[in-house]
Design a protein around this motif. Structure first.
Motif, mmCIF file in Angstrom:
data_model
loop_
_atom_site.group_PDB
_atom_site.id
_atom_site.type_symbol
_atom_site.label_atom_id
_atom_site.label_comp_id
_atom_site.label_asym_id
_atom_site.label_seq_id
_atom_site.Cartn_x
_atom_site.Cartn_y
_atom_site.Cartn_z
ATOM 1 N N GLU A 1 0.818 -1.205 0.000
ATOM 2 C CA GLU A 1 0.000 0.000 0.000
ATOM 3 C C GLU A 1 0.857 1.262 0.000
ATOM 4 O O GLU A 1 0.366 2.358 0.281
ATOM 5 C CB GLU A 1 -0.918 -0.012 1.228
ATOM 6 N N GLN A 2 2.156 1.110 -0.279
ATOM 7 C CA GLN A 2 3.072 2.247 -0.429
ATOM 8 C C GLN A 2 3.276 2.995 0.880
ATOM 9 O O GLN A 2 3.589 4.181 0.887
ATOM 10 C CB GLN A 2 2.564 3.216 -1.495
ATOM 11 N N ARG A 3 3.136 2.325 2.005
ATOM 12 C CA ARG A 3 3.260 3.023 3.274
ATOM 13 C C ARG A 3 4.558 2.707 4.014
ATOM 14 O O ARG A 3 4.816 3.266 5.052
ATOM 15 C CB ARG A 3 2.071 2.684 4.181
ATOM 16 N N ARG A 4 5.350 1.802 3.492
ATOM 17 C CA ARG A 4 6.547 1.404 4.220
ATOM 18 C C ARG A 4 7.613 0.939 3.234
ATOM 19 O O ARG A 4 7.311 0.301 2.235
ATOM 20 C CB ARG A 4 6.210 0.275 5.201
ATOM 21 N N GLY A 5 8.863 1.239 3.498
ATOM 22 C CA GLY A 5 9.955 0.771 2.651
ATOM 23 C C GLY A 5 11.082 1.781 2.587
ATOM 24 O O GLY A 5 10.962 2.905 3.086
ATOM 25 N N ARG A 6 12.188 1.391 1.978
ATOM 26 C CA ARG A 6 13.341 2.275 1.812
ATOM 27 C C ARG A 6 13.534 2.529 0.325
ATOM 28 O O ARG A 6 13.540 1.594 -0.481
ATOM 29 C CB ARG A 6 14.591 1.644 2.415
ATOM 30 N N VAL A 7 13.689 3.795 -0.043
ATOM 31 C CA VAL A 7 13.859 4.195 -1.435
ATOM 32 C C VAL A 7 15.126 5.030 -1.534
ATOM 33 O O VAL A 7 15.340 5.955 -0.747
ATOM 34 C CB VAL A 7 12.649 5.017 -1.940
ATOM 35 N N MET A 8 15.971 4.694 -2.512
ATOM 36 C CA MET A 8 17.188 5.455 -2.759
ATOM 37 C C MET A 8 17.088 6.106 -4.135
ATOM 38 O O MET A 8 16.765 5.435 -5.117
ATOM 39 C CB MET A 8 18.423 4.552 -2.704
ATOM 40 N N VAL A 9 17.377 7.395 -4.188
ATOM 41 C CA VAL A 9 17.335 8.150 -5.434
ATOM 42 C C VAL A 9 18.678 8.850 -5.609
ATOM 43 O O VAL A 9 19.248 9.380 -4.649
ATOM 44 C CB VAL A 9 16.205 9.201 -5.416
ATOM 45 N N ALA A 10 19.191 8.838 -6.837
ATOM 46 C CA ALA A 10 20.412 9.582 -7.163
ATOM 47 C C ALA A 10 20.040 10.734 -8.084
ATOM 48 O O ALA A 10 19.161 10.594 -8.938
ATOM 49 C CB ALA A 10 21.444 8.677 -7.829
ATOM 50 N N ARG B 1 13.517 -3.829 -14.771
ATOM 51 C CA ARG B 1 13.093 -4.040 -13.387
ATOM 52 C C ARG B 1 11.957 -3.098 -13.024
ATOM 53 O O ARG B 1 11.992 -1.914 -13.353
ATOM 54 C CB ARG B 1 14.252 -3.835 -12.409
ATOM 55 N N SER B 2 10.975 -3.653 -12.307
ATOM 56 C CA SER B 2 9.870 -2.830 -11.829
ATOM 57 C C SER B 2 10.288 -2.122 -10.542
ATOM 58 O O SER B 2 11.081 -2.650 -9.762
ATOM 59 C CB SER B 2 8.637 -3.698 -11.552
ATOM 60 N N LEU B 3 9.734 -0.955 -10.341
ATOM 61 C CA LEU B 3 9.958 -0.248 -9.087
ATOM 62 C C LEU B 3 9.140 -0.895 -7.985
ATOM 63 O O LEU B 3 8.036 -1.410 -8.218
ATOM 64 C CB LEU B 3 9.552 1.219 -9.226
ATOM 65 N N SER B 4 9.661 -0.874 -6.764
ATOM 66 C CA SER B 4 8.877 -1.325 -5.618
ATOM 67 C C SER B 4 7.701 -0.368 -5.431
ATOM 68 O O SER B 4 7.718 0.759 -5.932
ATOM 69 C CB SER B 4 9.738 -1.329 -4.356
ATOM 70 N N PRO B 5 6.646 -0.793 -4.720
ATOM 71 C CA PRO B 5 5.521 0.131 -4.496
ATOM 72 C C PRO B 5 5.958 1.445 -3.856
ATOM 73 O O PRO B 5 5.476 2.514 -4.238
ATOM 74 C CB PRO B 5 4.602 -0.666 -3.571
ATOM 75 N N ALA B 6 6.887 1.386 -2.891
ATOM 76 C CA ALA B 6 7.352 2.627 -2.252
ATOM 77 C C ALA B 6 8.103 3.501 -3.250
ATOM 78 O O ALA B 6 7.902 4.722 -3.306
ATOM 79 C CB ALA B 6 8.242 2.294 -1.050
#
Length: 300
Positions: A89-98, A276-281
């Protein structure tokens, strides 16, 4: 052994309520269905778990031991399933962006702040790197996606245009060109220029614009970060051409920014791996970045 979660949950309810009928009411089963579940569990384990009389329901020693162990296991399972659902539900996780430096300093703080408000259980990390390193990290999956200067055409990456950005002259307020509302590129002829170096995604576009306008200027310094460029310009080493995303100018400085005409544009693009698909987060943060204005000049 073929013990089911349903059998275990029914058994726990019977033990908790000390009643087959009340357990059935609680979980939406008939009393006979509850009795059948408990019998099937006992048969599968080969142990008597409950002693039942017309007046009372009592756990056997084996039943009490099973309750103590299984209750903890089911609680852990429920917690795990809840966490998985929250990730979906896109409410939890770690996302890294460059992101390239000029993008990182102006655009990404807004994205991080918005993400914290909308997705409090998403941890969003930023890597600010030169464009070549951003692309390398996206390709190697060190980050979920990148924000770079375009136009970009890399076979293994999917890119999506986010906004356009143009270039401005940065000069001291006492420089003659600072008196103009708009500065033609041709007015840079003969000027001393302090520019970003070739690791920047902007530099090829600046060089192309100077060449197209046949500007003959002397490049006196090539630097890696716009903040360093500001310092050199304020010291009087020269003037600079920078993208609007490099602004705002340092507080309290004597610098001014003026648009350069004709407008030379660069694009800011989102990039991710094609395979690769992005994770929900990560998808949620990607969509958040897409909500930015279509023009860098329209950023507050």
């Amino acid at each position: 052994m073929n013990v089911t979660l349903r059998q275990l949950r029914v058994f726990i309810e019977v033990a908790r309520l000390s009643s087959f009928s009340r357990a059935g009411d609680e979980i939406g089963l008939t009393q006979s269905a509850v009795s059948r579940c408990v019998r099937e569990l006992e048969a599968e384990l080969g142990l008597k778990l409950i002693d039942r009389t017309t007046r009372d329901v009592q756990l056997t020693e084996a039943g009490a031991n099973l309750i103590a162990s299984v209750s903890r296991l089911l609680d852990d399972l429920d917690d795990t399933l809840r966490e998985i659902r929250e990730i979906g539900e896109q409410r939890r996780g770690r996302v890294m962006v460059a992101a390239s430096p000029t993008v990182a300093c102006r655009l990404m703080p807004r994205v991080v702040a918005a993400s914290e408000r909308q997705f409090p259980y998403v941890t969003l990390g930023l890597r600010d790197d030169v464009q070549s390193d951003v692309l390398r990290k996206v390709k190697s999956s060190e980050v979920d996606f990148g924000v770079v200067i375009g136009p970009l055409a890399v076979a293994e990456l999917v890119s999506e245009r986010l906004m356009t950005d143009s270039f401005c002259l940065v000069a001291r307020a006492d420089h003659p060109l600072a008196a103009l509302d708009e500065v033609p590129w041709t007015a840079l002829d003969g000027e001393r220029l302090v520019l970003l170096d070739h690791a920047s995604g902007s530099r090829p576009l600046i060089d192309a614009a100077l060449a197209a306008q046949r500007v003959d200027a002397r490049i006196v310094q090539e630097l890696g970060h716009s903040s360093t460029v500001f310092g050199f310009v304020e010291a009087g080493v020269g003037v600079s051409v920078l993208p609007w995303l490099s602004l705002p100018l340092p507080a309290g400085s004597s610098l001014v920014a003026r648009p350069l005409t004709p407008r030379a544009e660069r694009t800011v693009e989102l990039v991710r791996r094609r395979d690769r698909s992005l994770s929900p987060a990560a998808q949620a943060v990607w969509e958040l970045v897409r909500q930015m204005p279509a023009r860098a000049e329209d950023l507050d």
